[in-house]
Scaffold this motif. Structure first.
Motif, PDB file in Angstrom:
ATOM      1  N   GLY A  13       0.806  -1.218   0.000  1.00 16.85           N
ATOM      2  CA  GLY A  13       0.000   0.000   0.000  1.00 16.85           C
ATOM      3  C   GLY A  13       0.837   1.265   0.000  1.00 16.85           C
ATOM      4  N   SER A  14       1.925   1.254   0.762  1.00 18.86           N
ATOM      5  CA  SER A  14       2.760   2.454   0.859  1.00 18.86           C
ATOM      6  C   SER A  14       3.744   2.572  -0.295  1.00 18.86           C
ATOM      7  N   LEU A  15       4.447   1.477  -0.589  1.00 16.27           N
ATOM      8  CA  LEU A  15       5.490   1.513  -1.612  1.00 16.27           C
ATOM      9  C   LEU A  15       4.921   1.653  -3.014  1.00 16.27           C
ATOM     10  N   VAL A  16       3.866   0.922  -3.308  1.00 11.01           N
ATOM     11  CA  VAL A  16       3.338   0.858  -4.665  1.00 11.01           C
ATOM     12  C   VAL A  16       2.178   1.827  -4.885  1.00 11.01           C
ATOM     13  N   LEU A  17       1.233   1.817  -3.955  1.00 12.21           N
ATOM     14  CA  LEU A  17       0.045   2.656  -4.132  1.00 12.21           C
ATOM     15  C   LEU A  17       0.239   4.072  -3.622  1.00 12.21           C
ATOM     16  N   GLY A  18       1.233   4.277  -2.769  1.00 11.16           N
ATOM     17  CA  GLY A  18       1.577   5.638  -2.368  1.00 11.16           C
ATOM     18  C   GLY A  18       0.874   6.184  -1.146  1.00 11.16           C
ATOM     19  N   THR A  19       0.350   5.332  -0.268  1.00  9.03           N
ATOM     20  CA  THR A  19      -0.264   5.870   0.953  1.00  9.03           C
ATOM     21  C   THR A  19       0.795   6.561   1.800  1.00  9.03           C
ATOM     22  N   LYS A  20       0.416   7.664   2.415  1.00  8.88           N
ATOM     23  CA  LYS A  20       1.377   8.502   3.127  1.00  8.88           C
ATOM     24  C   LYS A  20       1.350   8.323   4.647  1.00  8.88           C
ATOM     25  N   VAL A  21       0.332   7.656   5.137  1.00  4.47           N
ATOM     26  CA  VAL A  21       0.253   7.400   6.572  1.00  4.47           C
ATOM     27  C   VAL A  21      -0.357   6.020   6.772  1.00  4.47           C
ATOM     28  N   ILE A  22       0.141   5.307   7.782  1.00  8.65           N
ATOM     29  CA  ILE A  22      -0.467   4.063   8.224  1.00  8.65           C
ATOM     30  C   ILE A  22      -0.918   4.266   9.661  1.00  8.65           C
ATOM     31  N   MET A  23      -2.197   4.075   9.931  1.00  9.55           N
ATOM     32  CA  MET A  23      -2.681   4.159  11.299  1.00  9.55           C
ATOM     33  C   MET A  23      -3.103   2.769  11.769  1.00  9.55           C
ATOM     34  N   VAL A  24      -2.531   2.340  12.880  1.00 13.68           N
ATOM     35  CA  VAL A  24      -2.956   1.109  13.533  1.00 13.68           C
ATOM     36  C   VAL A  24      -4.085   1.485  14.490  1.00 13.68           C
TER      37      VAL A  24
END
Length: 240
Positions: free
Chosen positions: A137-148
């Motif tokens: 999600g972050s590397l390929v799709l470009g999401t800028k934040v991950i919230m657990v």
């Protein structure tokens, strides 16, 4: 998530290079990311996210504030949005949440189609599969934040505290939460809330230890944060 990339052609030699030398150097991020991004994009795909991690986090918090105040905008839920994201996705944020039916990410953050990349599992634990999904999600799709996102009165956490004897594969979930039970022993306050929050931070730590995600954090392209959902109010507070 639908991953259909017939154009991806990473040879065994390329994969070996990635595994042997790319981790920790940024080559993995650039090399693998560029290959997968090339396959993911189409001429009609939505534009890449150019917001900062801080802005992405604020978008999540603002959406939750609307939800709490019963002022949801229900964005990006039209048929035209459906058609748009069918051609490609660029979600701005990822969520690792509990599978609890009372905490649906798109609703509590007031988002729509193509906005969030969501992984859900009981106890919001970062398994290898969940970590791999969030790396994608972050590397390929470009999401800028991950919230657990953990939540109040989590049943999986409660079962781990009690040392419940459970059938099937349920025990693997409780086993993953057990370190947080141990780390909060002797702490004052509500035991269940303490462990829920400790478990959130433990999963944040696991994600930050990912070689892929840590490189994105170093490059200031990603932020990983914990959130605690109040079942009674719908509010998500940051956990640190």
């Amino acid at each position: 998530m639908s991953i259909q990339h017939p154009k991806i052609n990473l040879s065994r030699r390329s994969l070996f290079k990635f595994g042997a030398g790319a981790i920790g150097t940024g080559v993995l991020t650039v090399g693998l990311g560029s290959n997968l991004l090339a396959a993911e994009k189409t001429p009609a795909a939505p534009a890449e996210n150019d917001i900062t991690p801080d802005k992405a986090l604020q978008e999540l918090l603002d959406g939750n504030e609307r939800f709490v105040k019963a002022k949801r905008r229900n964005p990006n839920q039209s048929h035209s949005r459906l058609v748009e994201v069918a051609k490609g996705q660029k979600p701005f944020a990822s969520v690792l949440g509990c599978a609890d039916s009372r905490v649906p990410s798109e609703i509590v953050f007031d988002q729509g189609l193509g906005d969030l990349f969501v992984c859900r599992v009981a106890g919001n634990i970062a398994t290898r599969e969940e970590i791999g999904s969030l790396e994608f999600g972050s590397l390929v799709l470009g999401t800028k934040v991950i919230m657990v996102v953990g939540h109040e009165r989590c049943g999986a956490v409660g079962a781990a505290i009690k040392g419940a004897q459970v059938p099937g594969q349920i025990g693997s979930l409780l086993e993953a939460i057990q370190p947080s039970v141990e780390s909060t022993k002797g702490k004052s306050g509500d035991k269940l809330e303490n462990v829920c929050k400790a478990n959130i931070l433990a999963q944040v730590g696991k994600l930050k230890s990912s070689s892929v995600l840590s490189e994105l954090i170093k490059a200031e392209k990603l932020k990983i944060i914990g959130g605690y959902y109040d079942l009674d109010t719908g509010r998500i507070s940051l956990v640190s």
